[in-house]
Write an enzyme that holds these catalytic residues in place. Sequence first.
Site, PDB file in Angstrom:
ATOM      1  N   HIS A  24     -24.464   2.798 -32.454  1.00  0.00           N
ATOM      2  CA  HIS A  24     -25.603   1.876 -32.352  1.00  0.00           C
ATOM      3  C   HIS A  24     -26.955   2.598 -32.344  1.00  0.00           C
ATOM      4  O   HIS A  24     -27.764   2.473 -31.411  1.00  0.00           O
ATOM      5  CB  HIS A  24     -25.475   0.885 -31.185  1.00  0.00           C
ATOM      6  CG  HIS A  24     -25.074   1.443 -29.848  1.00  0.00           C
ATOM      7  ND1 HIS A  24     -25.817   2.362 -29.176  1.00  0.00           N
ATOM      8  CD2 HIS A  24     -24.008   1.173 -29.058  1.00  0.00           C
ATOM      9  CE1 HIS A  24     -25.239   2.644 -28.019  1.00  0.00           C
ATOM     10  NE2 HIS A  24     -24.135   1.945 -27.932  1.00  0.00           N
ATOM     11  N   HIS A  78     -16.067  -1.169 -17.581  1.00  0.00           N
ATOM     12  CA  HIS A  78     -17.257  -1.507 -18.369  1.00  0.00           C
ATOM     13  C   HIS A  78     -16.795  -2.347 -19.551  1.00  0.00           C
ATOM     14  O   HIS A  78     -15.806  -2.019 -20.208  1.00  0.00           O
ATOM     15  CB  HIS A  78     -17.912  -0.204 -18.829  1.00  0.00           C
ATOM     16  CG  HIS A  78     -19.160  -0.358 -19.634  1.00  0.00           C
ATOM     17  ND1 HIS A  78     -19.970  -1.474 -19.586  1.00  0.00           N
ATOM     18  CD2 HIS A  78     -19.756   0.489 -20.529  1.00  0.00           C
ATOM     19  CE1 HIS A  78     -21.000  -1.298 -20.397  1.00  0.00           C
ATOM     20  NE2 HIS A  78     -20.885  -0.124 -20.993  1.00  0.00           N
ATOM     21  N   GLU A  80     -18.436  -3.095 -22.460  1.00  0.00           N
ATOM     22  CA  GLU A  80     -18.923  -2.798 -23.800  1.00  0.00           C
ATOM     23  C   GLU A  80     -17.719  -2.588 -24.725  1.00  0.00           C
ATOM     24  O   GLU A  80     -16.718  -1.973 -24.334  1.00  0.00           O
ATOM     25  CB  GLU A  80     -19.820  -1.570 -23.767  1.00  0.00           C
ATOM     26  CG  GLU A  80     -20.730  -1.442 -24.966  1.00  0.00           C
ATOM     27  CD  GLU A  80     -21.806  -0.383 -24.790  1.00  0.00           C
ATOM     28  OE1 GLU A  80     -22.628  -0.240 -25.712  1.00  0.00           O
ATOM     29  OE2 GLU A  80     -21.827   0.300 -23.744  1.00  0.00           O
ATOM     30  N   ASP A  82     -16.691  -0.681 -27.011  1.00  0.00           N
ATOM     31  CA  ASP A  82     -16.047   0.618 -27.236  1.00  0.00           C
ATOM     32  C   ASP A  82     -15.066   0.951 -26.117  1.00  0.00           C
ATOM     33  O   ASP A  82     -14.194   1.809 -26.283  1.00  0.00           O
ATOM     34  CB  ASP A  82     -17.084   1.733 -27.395  1.00  0.00           C
ATOM     35  CG  ASP A  82     -18.080   1.803 -26.264  1.00  0.00           C
ATOM     36  OD1 ASP A  82     -18.605   0.755 -25.861  1.00  0.00           O
ATOM     37  OD2 ASP A  82     -18.359   2.919 -25.770  1.00  0.00           O
ATOM     38  N   HIS A 144     -24.626   1.724 -17.345  1.00  0.00           N
ATOM     39  CA  HIS A 144     -25.883   1.290 -17.923  1.00  0.00           C
ATOM     40  C   HIS A 144     -25.895  -0.196 -18.265  1.00  0.00           C
ATOM     41  O   HIS A 144     -26.848  -0.670 -18.897  1.00  0.00           O
ATOM     42  CB  HIS A 144     -26.224   2.130 -19.158  1.00  0.00           C
ATOM     43  CG  HIS A 144     -25.228   1.986 -20.291  1.00  0.00           C
ATOM     44  ND1 HIS A 144     -25.666   1.729 -21.572  1.00  0.00           N
ATOM     45  CD2 HIS A 144     -23.901   2.038 -20.352  1.00  0.00           C
ATOM     46  CE1 HIS A 144     -24.634   1.672 -22.380  1.00  0.00           C
ATOM     47  NE2 HIS A 144     -23.554   1.857 -21.661  1.00  0.00           N
ATOM     48  N   ASP A 163     -19.285   5.636 -18.181  1.00  0.00           N
ATOM     49  CA  ASP A 163     -20.184   6.297 -19.128  1.00  0.00           C
ATOM     50  C   ASP A 163     -20.903   7.508 -18.522  1.00  0.00           C
ATOM     51  O   ASP A 163     -21.487   8.301 -19.261  1.00  0.00           O
ATOM     52  CB  ASP A 163     -21.214   5.306 -19.664  1.00  0.00           C
ATOM     53  CG  ASP A 163     -20.657   4.481 -20.826  1.00  0.00           C
ATOM     54  OD1 ASP A 163     -19.792   4.997 -21.537  1.00  0.00           O
ATOM     55  OD2 ASP A 163     -21.093   3.338 -21.008  1.00  0.00           O
ATOM     56  N   TYR A 191     -26.380  12.712 -24.847  1.00  0.00           N
ATOM     57  CA  TYR A 191     -25.799  11.449 -24.400  1.00  0.00           C
ATOM     58  C   TYR A 191     -26.666  10.821 -23.310  1.00  0.00           C
ATOM     59  O   TYR A 191     -27.007   9.633 -23.363  1.00  0.00           O
ATOM     60  CB  TYR A 191     -24.383  11.718 -23.886  1.00  0.00           C
ATOM     61  CG  TYR A 191     -23.589  10.508 -23.512  1.00  0.00           C
ATOM     62  CD1 TYR A 191     -22.706   9.919 -24.411  1.00  0.00           C
ATOM     63  CD2 TYR A 191     -23.708   9.926 -22.252  1.00  0.00           C
ATOM     64  CE1 TYR A 191     -21.950   8.808 -24.066  1.00  0.00           C
ATOM     65  CE2 TYR A 191     -22.971   8.815 -21.902  1.00  0.00           C
ATOM     66  CZ  TYR A 191     -22.092   8.261 -22.812  1.00  0.00           C
ATOM     67  OH  TYR A 191     -21.370   7.152 -22.464  1.00  0.00           O
ATOM     68  N   HIS A 222     -16.121   8.879 -22.404  1.00  0.00           N
ATOM     69  CA  HIS A 222     -16.353   9.538 -23.689  1.00  0.00           C
ATOM     70  C   HIS A 222     -16.349  11.045 -23.480  1.00  0.00           C
ATOM     71  O   HIS A 222     -16.877  11.550 -22.486  1.00  0.00           O
ATOM     72  CB  HIS A 222     -17.694   9.132 -24.293  1.00  0.00           C
ATOM     73  CG  HIS A 222     -17.814   7.685 -24.652  1.00  0.00           C
ATOM     74  ND1 HIS A 222     -17.073   7.095 -25.657  1.00  0.00           N
ATOM     75  CD2 HIS A 222     -18.601   6.701 -24.146  1.00  0.00           C
ATOM     76  CE1 HIS A 222     -17.390   5.817 -25.746  1.00  0.00           C
ATOM     77  NE2 HIS A 222     -18.314   5.548 -24.834  1.00  0.00           N
TER      78      HIS A 222
END
Length: 394
Positions: A24, A78, A80, A82, A144, A163, A191, A222
Amino acid sequence: MNTVKLSESVYYVGAVDWNLRDFHGYTTPRGVTYNSYLIIDEKVCLIDTVKAPFARELLERISQIIDPGKIDYVITNHIEPDHSSGLPAVMTRAPHAKVLLTEQGRTGIIKHYQQNYDFQVVKEGDVLDLGCNKLQFVPVPMLHWPDSMISYLTGEQILFSNDAFGQHISTTKRFDDENELPELIYEAEKYYANILQPFGKMVVKAINKLNELPIKIIAPSHGVVWRKHIPDIVAKYQDWGHGNTVGKVVIAYDSMWGSTERMARQILDGVASTGVTGKLYKLSVADRSEVVRDMLEAGGVLIGSPTLNNGMMPTTGALMTYLKGLRPTGKIGAAFGAYGWGGGAQKAIEEMLSSSGIALEQPGISLKWVPDAAELDKCFEFGREFAHKLFNKI
């Protein structure tokens, strides 16, 4: 498939996306990982899933260890995509599993996937008993996303950090001590700068909470798993969260006919003449997410553009819009650039610098058409003066 163990009861079951180059708007030349972890205890628990295209690989990895139908709990740290878009595939294979997440997470999962799973909403201090180990939950809203939380496995002393402490890097080596530390820190800095930078205050609060826990392993969502260099990455997060800066000036500019570029190079020489480190980026050829990484620890930011249609060039405007969202702290800045029949870029840049939270402690410099020798000397002096102000600040 290769089986990777974090400990006697915890397995890595995530996926490596070697080919992704854009996350993104954040460039990922080294690819991305979607980390998921399987805990085998008296109860079986899956920590996060993966991006939907890799759900099959996730289930294959789990199946090498245990029948996915035996999963008792899925922790969604989380929502999101991904991290969570593999959840529907997992729940198809583990329909009796309970999904643990925050209240914001529950709302988000229902909205994303139109499924009302067997949810258990958790809050800070809640504990899930797995048998030999327990999972403690630490919500970290806006680190986040509003739904974000961190999970901690007692006994094994593993922090599933979501994250936080992540990096976008693809490697067959899953642990920090199997990779080059400078490369990992570089990617962790990039990151943080591009994803977590706006949330520095929350980062500091989260680190303070985590300091109360004995941690042997940090397993982020990640990148690689930290088991040797935990003090190094935690110290970096402390610095970044507090907005600590060093004596470095990042000069980011674009140029139309070369005048602003000549200014930028003279300003850079002026900065360098004081002993302060300078970095130069031409925005039409630079990677914006790399520029922002370099700005993270820089105490000074100089932005340049010629005037185009009474404003700045689109490349410069894109960087300024990006910086406004990231809200960097602890920095001073100024603007520069050339113009033809009328100015406007310098004022526009200064307004954006201020709205980004970068302090304007020095008037900018602009000149008409092509710089002459005297004007180039002024650019050199402008850079030198800015570096001295930065040196006095830090």
